[in-house]
Design a protein around this motif. Structure first.
Motif, PDB file in Angstrom:
ATOM      1  N   THR A  55      27.690  26.631   1.426  1.00 33.33           N
ATOM      2  CA  THR A  55      28.689  26.011   2.296  1.00 33.33           C
ATOM      3  C   THR A  55      30.041  26.702   2.149  1.00 33.33           C
ATOM      4  O   THR A  55      30.751  26.922   3.143  1.00 33.33           O
ATOM      5  N   ARG A  56      30.414  27.057   0.929  1.00 31.97           N
ATOM      6  CA  ARG A  56      31.683  27.764   0.721  1.00 31.97           C
ATOM      7  C   ARG A  56      31.674  29.114   1.434  1.00 31.97           C
ATOM      8  O   ARG A  56      32.694  29.542   1.988  1.00 31.97           O
ATOM      9  N   GLN A  57      30.529  29.786   1.412  1.00 32.18           N
ATOM     10  CA  GLN A  57      30.419  31.069   2.117  1.00 32.18           C
ATOM     11  C   GLN A  57      30.587  30.876   3.626  1.00 32.18           C
ATOM     12  O   GLN A  57      31.241  31.687   4.294  1.00 32.18           O
ATOM     13  N   LEU A  58      30.002  29.809   4.152  1.00 39.44           N
ATOM     14  CA  LEU A  58      30.139  29.519   5.580  1.00 39.44           C
ATOM     15  C   LEU A  58      31.582  29.155   5.926  1.00 39.44           C
ATOM     16  O   LEU A  58      32.098  29.552   6.976  1.00 39.44           O
ATOM     17  N   GLN A  59      32.224  28.409   5.040  1.00 39.41           N
ATOM     18  CA  GLN A  59      33.630  28.068   5.248  1.00 39.41           C
ATOM     19  C   GLN A  59      34.491  29.327   5.289  1.00 39.41           C
ATOM     20  O   GLN A  59      35.385  29.459   6.140  1.00 39.41           O
ATOM     21  N   ASP A  60      34.204  30.246   4.389  1.00 42.93           N
ATOM     22  CA  ASP A  60      34.959  31.503   4.346  1.00 42.93           C
ATOM     23  C   ASP A  60      34.767  32.300   5.636  1.00 42.93           C
ATOM     24  O   ASP A  60      35.716  32.916   6.149  1.00 42.93           O
ATOM     25  N   ALA A  61      33.531  32.300   6.150  1.00 44.61           N
ATOM     26  CA  ALA A  61      33.238  33.039   7.385  1.00 44.61           C
ATOM     27  C   ALA A  61      34.028  32.463   8.559  1.00 44.61           C
ATOM     28  O   ALA A  61      34.606  33.200   9.363  1.00 44.61           O
ATOM     29  N   VAL A  62      34.069  31.136   8.666  1.00 48.72           N
ATOM     30  CA  VAL A  62      34.800  30.481   9.754  1.00 48.72           C
ATOM     31  C   VAL A  62      36.303  30.699   9.598  1.00 48.72           C
ATOM     32  O   VAL A  62      37.012  30.994  10.575  1.00 48.72           O
ATOM     33  N   THR A  63      36.797  30.577   8.361  1.00 49.71           N
ATOM     34  CA  THR A  63      38.225  30.792   8.111  1.00 49.71           C
ATOM     35  C   THR A  63      38.636  32.222   8.446  1.00 49.71           C
ATOM     36  O   THR A  63      39.714  32.464   8.997  1.00 49.71           O
TER      37      THR A  63
END
Length: 253
Positions: free
Chosen positions: A13-21
Motif C-alpha cells: 500500500t505504501r508503494q501504491l501511495q508513493d506512485a500516486v503521490t
C-alpha cells in the motif's frame, strides 16, 4: 502468519501511495508549465500577427517593387503563424486538458487508498483483539469464536478492497503510460520535420490552413479570423505567476 501478511500488504500500500503521490506532484508541475508554454506561444502568435499587419500597412505606402517584396514576406510570415496556431490548439486539446483531468483521477485513487487502509486497520485491530482474547480467556470458546468471526469478516473486506485497489492502480498505470505517449506525439507530431522543411523552403504553393483563416482587406492589411482564448498582447510576468497558481489549483481540485 496473518501478522506477516498484514505487514506485506502495508508495504504494498505504501508503494501504491508513493506512485500516486509521484504522479500528483509531477503531472501537476507538467500541467502548469505546459499551460504557461501555450499562453506564451499564443502571445507570440499575436505579436507576429501585429507585425504582419504593420508590414502590410507600410507596404501600401511604398513603390510597387518594394511593396510586392514586403507583401511576399508578410504572407510567408503569416503562414508561420498558422503552424503556431496549430501548435497552440493541439497542445491545449491533447496535453493540457488531459493533464488537468489527472487532478480528478488522483483524487479517486486516493479515495481507493483510504478505503483500503481503513479496511486493513480494521483487520489489524480485530487480529489484535483476537490475540488478547486468547491470552485472557483461553478456555472461553464462545468469546474466542466471536473474535475469530469478526477477524474473518475484516480479512475478507480487506482482501476485497486490496484486490480492487490493485486493479484500479494497474489501470491507472496503464493509462498513465498511454497518456505520456500521447503527450510526446502531440508535442512532436510525426510530420513535424517535414512541415518545417516546407516552411523553410519558402514554397510558392499556398499552404493548407485548416485551423485558422486570415482575411485580407483591399489595402492588404491582414485581419486574423482565428477563435482565440488568449487575446492578451502584453507579456506580463506577474500575470503569468497568477495564472500558474490558478492552473495548479485547478489540477488539485
Amino acid at each position: 502468519m496473518l501478522r506477516r501478511s498484514l505487514e506485506n500488504r502495508d508495504t504494498q500500500t505504501r508503494q501504491l501511495q508513493d506512485a500516486v503521490t509521484n504522479v500528483e506532484k509531477h503531472f501537476g508541475e507538467l500541467c502548469q508549465i505546459f499551460a504557461a508554454y501555450v499562453r506564451k506561444t499564443a502571445r507570440l502568435r499575436d505579436k507576429a500577427d501585429l507585425l504582419v499587419n504593420e508590414i502590410n500597412v507600410y507596404a501600401s505606402t511604398e513603390t510597387p517593387h518594394l511593396k510586392q517584396g514586403l507583401k511576399n514576406f508578410a504572407d510567408e510570415f503569416a503562414k508561420l503563424q498558422d503552424y503556431r496556431q496549430a501548435e497552440v490548439e493541439r497542445l491545449e486539446a491533447k496535453v493540457v486538458e488531459p493533464l488537468k483531468a489527472y487532478g480528478t483521477i488522483v483524487k479517486m485513487k486516493r479515495d481507493d487508498l483510504k478505503a483500503t487502509l481503513t479496511a486493513r486497520n480494521r483487520e489489524a485491530k480485530q487480529l489484535t483483539q483476537l490475540e488478547r482474547t486468547r491470552q485472557r480467556n483461553p478456555s472461553d470458546r464462545h468469546v474466542i469464536s466471536q473474535a475469530e468471526t469478526e477477524l474473518q469478516r475484516a480479512t475478507m473486506d480487506a482482501t476485497r478492497t486490496t484486490r480492487h485497489l490493485e486493479e484500479t492502480i494497474d489501470s491507472f498505470e496503464k493509462q498513465k503510460i498511454k497518456d505520456i505517449k500521447v503527450f510526446r506525439n502531440s508535442v512532436y507530431p510525426q510530420d513535424y520535420s517535414s512541415r518545417l522543411d516546407i516552411v523553410r523552403a519558402n514554397s510558392k504553393s499556398p499552404l493548407q490552413r485548416s485551423l485558422s483563416a486570415k482575411c485580407v482587406s483591399g489595402t492588404g492589411q491582414v485581419l486574423t479570423c482565428r477563435l482565440r482564448k488568449d487575446q492578451q498582447t502584453e507579456d506580463d510576468d506577474e500575470e503569468d505567476e497568477d495564472l500558474d497558481v490558478t492552473e495548479e489549483e485547478n489540477f488539485l481540485k
